[in-house]
Scaffold this motif. Sequence first.
Motif, mmCIF file in Angstrom:
data_model
loop_
_atom_site.group_PDB
_atom_site.id
_atom_site.type_symbol
_atom_site.label_atom_id
_atom_site.label_comp_id
_atom_site.label_asym_id
_atom_site.label_seq_id
_atom_site.Cartn_x
_atom_site.Cartn_y
_atom_site.Cartn_z
ATOM 1 N N THR A 16 1.358 21.028 23.833
ATOM 2 C CA THR A 16 0.938 20.556 22.516
ATOM 3 C C THR A 16 2.083 19.759 21.903
ATOM 4 O O THR A 16 3.227 20.211 21.916
ATOM 5 C CB THR A 16 0.592 21.748 21.599
ATOM 6 N N ARG A 17 1.763 18.569 21.397
ATOM 7 C CA ARG A 17 2.763 17.712 20.772
ATOM 8 C C ARG A 17 2.321 17.366 19.359
ATOM 9 O O ARG A 17 1.132 17.244 19.092
ATOM 10 C CB ARG A 17 2.916 16.393 21.536
ATOM 11 N N ASN A 18 3.267 17.155 18.488
ATOM 12 C CA ASN A 18 3.009 16.646 17.150
ATOM 13 C C ASN A 18 3.447 15.189 17.128
ATOM 14 O O ASN A 18 4.600 14.885 17.416
ATOM 15 C CB ASN A 18 3.798 17.430 16.094
ATOM 16 N N ASN A 19 2.522 14.295 16.812
ATOM 17 C CA ASN A 19 2.809 12.873 16.787
ATOM 18 C C ASN A 19 2.525 12.298 15.406
ATOM 19 O O ASN A 19 1.634 12.770 14.704
ATOM 20 C CB ASN A 19 1.956 12.132 17.818
ATOM 21 N N VAL A 20 3.258 11.278 15.054
ATOM 22 C CA VAL A 20 3.051 10.584 13.796
ATOM 23 C C VAL A 20 1.980 9.514 14.004
ATOM 24 O O VAL A 20 1.978 8.802 15.014
ATOM 25 C CB VAL A 20 4.366 9.929 13.316
ATOM 26 N N ASP A 21 1.076 9.386 13.052
ATOM 27 C CA ASP A 21 0.043 8.350 13.087
ATOM 28 C C ASP A 21 0.696 7.024 12.709
ATOM 29 O O ASP A 21 0.761 6.649 11.542
ATOM 30 C CB ASP A 21 -1.088 8.701 12.125
ATOM 31 N N THR A 22 1.211 6.313 13.698
ATOM 32 C CA THR A 22 1.973 5.097 13.426
ATOM 33 C C THR A 22 1.105 3.978 12.859
ATOM 34 O O THR A 22 1.600 3.154 12.093
ATOM 35 C CB THR A 22 2.700 4.601 14.686
ATOM 36 N N LYS A 23 -0.157 3.939 13.199
ATOM 37 C CA LYS A 23 -1.043 2.901 12.660
ATOM 38 C C LYS A 23 -1.146 3.032 11.138
ATOM 39 O O LYS A 23 -1.009 2.045 10.407
ATOM 40 C CB LYS A 23 -2.426 3.006 13.297
ATOM 41 N N THR A 24 -1.344 4.244 10.654
ATOM 42 C CA THR A 24 -1.419 4.480 9.213
ATOM 43 C C THR A 24 -0.064 4.242 8.564
ATOM 44 O O THR A 24 0.024 3.638 7.489
ATOM 45 C CB THR A 24 -1.894 5.914 8.922
ATOM 46 N N LEU A 25 0.994 4.680 9.206
ATOM 47 C CA LEU A 25 2.337 4.483 8.675
ATOM 48 C C LEU A 25 2.650 3.000 8.518
ATOM 49 O O LEU A 25 3.200 2.571 7.502
ATOM 50 C CB LEU A 25 3.366 5.150 9.579
ATOM 51 N N LYS A 26 2.280 2.189 9.516
ATOM 52 C CA LYS A 26 2.523 0.745 9.456
ATOM 53 C C LYS A 26 1.757 0.092 8.316
ATOM 54 O O LYS A 26 2.276 -0.806 7.651
ATOM 55 C CB LYS A 26 2.095 0.071 10.769
ATOM 56 N N THR A 27 0.515 0.518 8.101
ATOM 57 C CA THR A 27 -0.309 -0.142 7.085
ATOM 58 C C THR A 27 0.011 0.333 5.671
ATOM 59 O O THR A 27 0.088 -0.473 4.753
ATOM 60 C CB THR A 27 -1.809 0.057 7.367
ATOM 61 N N LYS A 28 0.224 1.614 5.468
ATOM 62 C CA LYS A 28 0.450 2.145 4.119
ATOM 63 C C LYS A 28 1.913 2.096 3.693
ATOM 64 O O LYS A 28 2.205 1.978 2.499
ATOM 65 C CB LYS A 28 -0.055 3.580 4.016
ATOM 66 N N TYR A 29 2.823 2.244 4.646
ATOM 67 C CA TYR A 29 4.253 2.321 4.334
ATOM 68 C C TYR A 29 5.046 1.413 5.266
ATOM 69 O O TYR A 29 5.930 1.862 5.997
ATOM 70 C CB TYR A 29 4.740 3.764 4.465
ATOM 71 N N ALA A 30 4.731 0.129 5.233
ATOM 72 C CA ALA A 30 5.319 -0.835 6.172
ATOM 73 C C ALA A 30 6.845 -0.873 6.085
ATOM 74 O O ALA A 30 7.527 -0.909 7.117
ATOM 75 C CB ALA A 30 4.738 -2.221 5.936
ATOM 76 N N GLU A 31 7.401 -0.857 4.879
ATOM 77 C CA GLU A 31 8.857 -0.929 4.734
ATOM 78 C C GLU A 31 9.528 0.328 5.296
ATOM 79 O O GLU A 31 10.562 0.253 5.950
ATOM 80 C CB GLU A 31 9.234 -1.135 3.272
ATOM 81 N N LEU A 32 8.950 1.476 5.038
ATOM 82 C CA LEU A 32 9.484 2.725 5.584
ATOM 83 C C LEU A 32 9.408 2.719 7.102
ATOM 84 O O LEU A 32 10.350 3.115 7.792
ATOM 85 C CB LEU A 32 8.714 3.923 5.015
ATOM 86 N N TYR A 33 8.293 2.244 7.637
ATOM 87 C CA TYR A 33 8.128 2.155 9.091
ATOM 88 C C TYR A 33 9.222 1.292 9.700
ATOM 89 O O TYR A 33 9.868 1.676 10.681
ATOM 90 C CB TYR A 33 6.750 1.591 9.439
ATOM 91 N N LYS A 34 9.464 0.123 9.111
ATOM 92 C CA LYS A 34 10.487 -0.791 9.625
ATOM 93 C C LYS A 34 11.874 -0.165 9.535
ATOM 94 O O LYS A 34 12.699 -0.336 10.431
ATOM 95 C CB LYS A 34 10.459 -2.110 8.855
#
Length: 48
Positions: A16-34
């Motif tokens: 079992t792994r915990n992963n971050v939803d990068t698609k949502t992160l990129k769209t809602k929090y683009a600056e944080l993602y970068k």
Amino acid sequence: MELQAGAFTFKLTEITRNNVDTKTLKTKYAELYKALLKVSSYMKFDIV
């Protein structure tokens, strides 16, 4: 679960792994993602 077949043992394990939803992160929090983006690379060896 393990299965013994002659000299071989087959083992099945649930991982079992915990992963971050990068698609949502990129769209809602683009600056944080970068700001948190970390690029990595690795070598892959194949026998074909």
